[in-house]
Design an enzyme around this catalytic site. Structure first.
Site, short mmCIF file in Angstrom:
data_model
loop_
_atom_site.label_atom_id
_atom_site.label_comp_id
_atom_site.label_asym_id
_atom_site.label_seq_id
_atom_site.Cartn_x
_atom_site.Cartn_y
_atom_site.Cartn_z
N HIS A 250 0.86 -1.18 0.00
CA HIS A 250 0.00 0.00 0.00
C HIS A 250 0.90 1.23 0.00
O HIS A 250 1.83 1.31 0.78
CB HIS A 250 -0.90 -0.01 1.23
N ARG A 270 -6.59 10.54 -0.53
CA ARG A 270 -6.31 11.01 -1.89
C ARG A 270 -7.58 11.16 -2.70
O ARG A 270 -7.72 12.10 -3.48
CB ARG A 270 -5.32 10.06 -2.58
#
Lengths: 628, 322
Positions: A250, A270
């Site tokens: 990740h 994000r």
């Protein structure tokens, strides 16, 4: 303390109490089978709670143009076309039903204005697709399934006077070995953590839902439970593993403070506007858009910023590229000396959204940074870097039923422990829907397998005695290796030599070192008794971590290309020839990992036609394109 | 830097605090120190943990006498020379070291009626407004660390109340279902009062204080549930209506009419239950109590105590297994 295991008789034993396990158990119980759920931790603590972003399902609530075909395309693209197409197809088609079903169990997702389930944007998904509850979707999912199981137990209580009559949860129980009768599953052997008692479950069908392997890595978002138990149990029972070289790192794990190194910062940061910057303050992701994705991603900051409010007329910001791309980009920036003080990069949402909105949209991230790092994300950027998060590889299964391939019968797998669905890289949000879709299927087909079974397989006493001896061996040795030291050594090998960026020399070296660790694991010794002794538990888990790590290292050495969660510095390109190859691991009689190549199943023509030919040309060989 | 720790070690037959000096690095939490103890000094030290990020609620323990999550207690919150004393949750029977038998909570969960789906609404057809689901969502943030159950003085050191009392965790579960826009059951409040022992709670807010998820257990769940129970049970018209319509049933079942005073009920054994605070003439809780200088009423730890306790004052004795 007795060495005779306590016997339990069940129809279906589900190993693992995360999302996939609980969903499988619900289905098996609804099919009328007496079901046991084996939970390594307390009931409701499974690693599924860590999933933050949401569950991907093409319900079309946020954008009516979304449907299963778009979801299927995104999944295949994300996995770089190595996915088992049938699994990706079933997943895309059935995910919405599985999500809606959760509402009938009492789940409360965030809503759209017209009262439907709200859906959010996520990396690699063309439309807003993730059903979510703030950023604690995994917790909602596990609690909902847990409460559904309790409600089934209440029905059983009303009917029979016993909550445990048809479905029982064995908390803090670990399975160390599967029992076979010939090629058929006959049961499972393990121990109860709290008492240290040995347990024997006699059952003709076993569903593996044990999750992943992250504890073999130094920096990981995974909890202690993730030791590859299901992978190893399957191997030892004669099943096969595929795609074990593909691990997802990740891109945004916390890198500071050290106590939380590896813990996840959700991609929703994000998705909701957060941007990545290096130590020079530059928004660097624009330089890392690979050619295959260039058409879908913005080229300027202005266009990227417009996308958040007007996604139909602008292209996505490159921060939302699939996870493997972002992880590699961060890795490159840090290596080039443009990293943050703690060795990551900066993820900033504080200058992008008003504080009040950050707290509302990302409550648990705000909480997590405030409490764990003393950082207020509404005022300052976070420091983030790649962390081992998910294994795409796993038990090779029949896509429709979840039945394990290889020589064994009666063994099923669902969720992270199964392989194929995500190809070489998983899209965020696809794991929660994966475990619902294939959890249900595994439970259903385990029940169906039972109905077709002529006679109940029998557990052999010799096997039980052997499993008992293996389980108690670390306690019996007077002195030997410390399990904690061994785990650290294993993590160092995997983190340093089989990490994000891989090289032939390092991988060969890793295999040598893993072999040395294997010899040491055989002499591991722990003090203390059997009652809740974490040293003993780790000693037994090590065996599983080791064999799974060997599979990963071997497959990583074999695959001479870079694709998704497997990056070879010496073979940086994606190769259409390698796309046709699955690497399949099995154990030979001596317990050594055996690797072979098998063809990836070819997509059906109507699924082929969902893609533009120019896109397929980036992934497929001319020969494959010519066949169409 | 080496720091001094005292950790309770033992099992159901007894145990004691043991002293350890452990290396502590900048930015670490109490759970890191326990892991270092396991790896270097006491490989068999029993302690539950999972996510290490305050999301799973496994590593509940008492740190300097305060119920806390080990993974959410930063070492920087202690002074440099402070001894840190770690003991298991006191309300539940010890299994080993810091691990306790929390099955009480799972039993209470089974006794709480599950969500009842609305009749005639197909999956996919559920429609709810965000503002309506938010009230229940607050309670669904619960990570089941059971710190509220552990700190609640109704059951802390009162084993005898455990049978009749479900605890704050399950009051918020009842409130969550009560406030669920589509839950088909209408008797959540009655269940809380009659089946879960809500009347035992005299809103001292200790549960709210220890909740790592900052759920306003008392204000947003317990008090509304109490007030509505009060509305329902003591509205004279409702009561009259009930008597008229339900007399036959009541007589047939041999039940008495609901009492007119709150929760001064007697248990089957004849023991008197703790009382709820007095209600005002409008059937609601007296506002003065909520605005008192000490929130919610007397602390079970006494008014003159501040946390963390100095180590010499932590005299931990686990209750006998009986």
């Amino acid at each position: 303390m007795t060495t005779t295991p306590t016997r339990h008789l069940y129809d279906v034993v589900v190993i693992g109490a995360g999302g996939a396990g609980l969903r499988a158990a619900i289905e098996a119980r609804l099919a009328g089978k007496k079901t046991a759920i084996i939970s390594k931790s307390l009931f409701g603590k499974a690693h599924t709670v860590m999933a933050e972003g949401g569950a991907a399902a093409a319900m079309g609530n946020a954008n009516s143009r979304d449907n299963w075909m778009v979801h299927f395309r995104d999944t295949m693209r994300g996995g770089k076309f190595l996915n088992n197409f049938r699994m990706a197809e079933l997943h895309a088609k059935e995910a919405p039903e599985r999500i809606w079903e959760l509402e009938t169990y009492g789940a409360l997702f965030d809503r759209t204005k017209d009262g439907k389930i709200s859906q959010r944007n996520f990396g690699g998904h063309e439309y807003p697709r993730l059903a979510h509850v703030g950023d604690r979707t995994g917790l909602e999912l596990i609690r909902t399934l847990q409460q559904k199981i309790v409600s089934l137990q209440q029905e059983d209580f009303a009917a029979t006077g016993s909550y445990d009559a048809r479905i029982r949860v064995f908390q803090e129980t670990t399975i160390t070995e599967l029992m076979l009768d010939g090629d058929r599953v006959a049961g499972a052997f393990g121990y109860d953590r709290e008492s240290g008692d040995l347990l024997l479950f006699e059952a003709p069908a076993v569903v593996l839902a044990t999750g992943g392997v992250g504890r073999s890595y130094k920096v990981t978002s995974n909890s202690w439970e993730y030791t590859g138990d299901g992978h190893a149990l399957a191997l030892r029972a004669g099943a096969t593993l595929i795609n074990m070289e593909f691990l997802q790192f990740h891109p945004t794990g916390m890198v500071w403070p050290p106590s939380v190194k590896g813990i996840l910062v959700t991609e929703s940061v994000r998705g909701d506007g957060g941007v990545l910057r290096n130590s020079e303050g530059k928004r660097f992701m624009f330089e890392y858009v690979p050619d295959v994705f260039r058409k879908q991603y913005a080229e300027t900051e202005e266009e990227a910023d417009r996308w958040y409010t007007d996604p139909d007329d602008n292209r996505r910001p490159p921060e939302l590229l699939p996870r493997d791309e972002v992880a590699r980009a961060i890795n490159s920036e840090v290596k080039a000396g443009r990293g943050s003080p703690a060795g990551g990069v900066f993820l900033d949402i504080s200058t992008r959204l008003p504080a009040e909105q950050i707290i509302r949209r990302l409550p648990s991230m705000h909480h997590q940074f405030k409490e764990l790092a003393d950082v207020d994300i509404t005022k300052e950027p976070m420091e983030v870097g790649p962390t081992c998060h998910y294994v795409m590889g796993g038990v090779e299964v029949d896509p429709d039923s979840g039945a394990a391939f290889g020589s064994v019968q009666g063994l099923f797998a669902a969720g992270e422990v199964s392989g194929g669905m995500h190809g070489s890289n998983r899209l965020g949000g696809n794991s929660l829907s994966d475990l619902l879709v294939f959890g249900k299927r595994a439970g259903e087909h385990a029940a169906a397998y039972l109905d077709a079974l002529p006679s109940r397989p029998k557990v052999s006493r010799v096997d039980v005695a052997a499993a008992t001896e293996v389980a108690l061996a670390p306690l019996a040795r007077a002195d030997g290796e410390n399990p904690y030291t061994l785990q650290q050594d294993l993590q160092a090998v995997m983190g340093d030599l089989v990490g994000i960026i891989r090289r032939e020399g390092e991988l060969s070296d890793a295999l040598k070192r893993l072999h040395e660790i294997r010899l040491r694991v055989a002499t591991v010794a722990v003090g203390g008794g059997r009652r809740y002794n974490p040293g003993w538990h780790l000693a037994l888990d090590l065996r599983n971590m080791l064999v799974v790590s060997e599979c990963t290292a071997k497959a990583a050495l074999e695959r001479e290309e870079s694709r998704g969660g497997h990056t070879r510095e010496d073979f940086p390109k994606m190769s259409p020839q390698w796309r046709r190859v699955n690497l399949v691991c099995s154990l030979d009689e001596g317990g050594q990992v055996h690797l072979e190549r098998k063809p990836v199943p070819a997509m059906r023509p109507e699924l082929f036609d969902l893609f533009e030919r120019s896109e397929l040309a980036k992934y497929l060989t001319d020969e494959e394109l010519g066949e169409e | 830097m080496k720091r001094h720790f005292r950790v309770w070690r033992g099992d159901s037959s007894g145990g004691d605090l043991e002293d350890f000096d452990v290396e502590v690095n900048e930015g670490e939490v109490v759970l890191d120190v326990i892991h270092r103890l396991q790896a270097t000094q006491t490989p068999d030290l029993a302690c539950r943990w999972n996510c290490k990020a305050g999301k799973c609620g496994s590593c509940s323990m008492e740190i300097n006498g305060m119920p806390r999550l080990g993974c959410m207690t930063r070492m920087s919150t202690f002074t440099a020379d402070e001894t840190v004393t770690i003991t298991p949750l006191r309300t539940f029977p010890v299994i080993r070291d810091l691990v306790t038998d929390v099955s009480f909570n799972y039993e209470k969960a089974r006794e709480t009626p599950a969500f009842a789906p609305p009749a005639g609404v197909a999956p996919g057809e559920y429609r709810m407004q965000q503002v309506d689901v938010e009230r229940s969502q607050e309670f669904r943030k619960c990570i089941e660390c059971f710190l509220c159950q552990n700190t609640c003085h109704v059951v802390r050191d009162h084993e005898e109340n455990k049978e009749a009392f479900a605890g704050p965790r399950f009051f918020i579960r009842a409130a969550e279902l009560d406030m669920h826009p589509l839950d088909a059951r209408t008797d959540r409040k009655q269940h809380a009062q009659q089946g879960q022992g809500l009347g035992f709670c005299n809103i001292t807010k200790c549960c709210t204080e220890v909740c790592p998820e900052h759920i306003k257990i008392t204000d947003n769940a317990i008090i509304p549930m109490k007030e509505r129970v009060v509305d329902r049970r003591y509205d004279p018209l409702v009561r009259l209506g009930r008597k008229i319509f339900r007399r036959d049933q009541l007589e047939a079942a041999g039940e008495s009419v609901p009492r007119a005073t709150p929760a001064t009920a007697e248990t089957p054994s004849g023991r008197r239950l703790p009382e709820s605070p007095a209600l005002g003439p409008d059937g609601r809780l007296d506002i003065a109590e909520l605005s008192a200088p000490i929130q919610g009423g007397p602390s079970p730890f006494g008014e003159d105590i501040t946390f963390p306790l100095p180590p010499e004052r932590v005299t931990y004795h686990h209750p006998d297994p009986s």
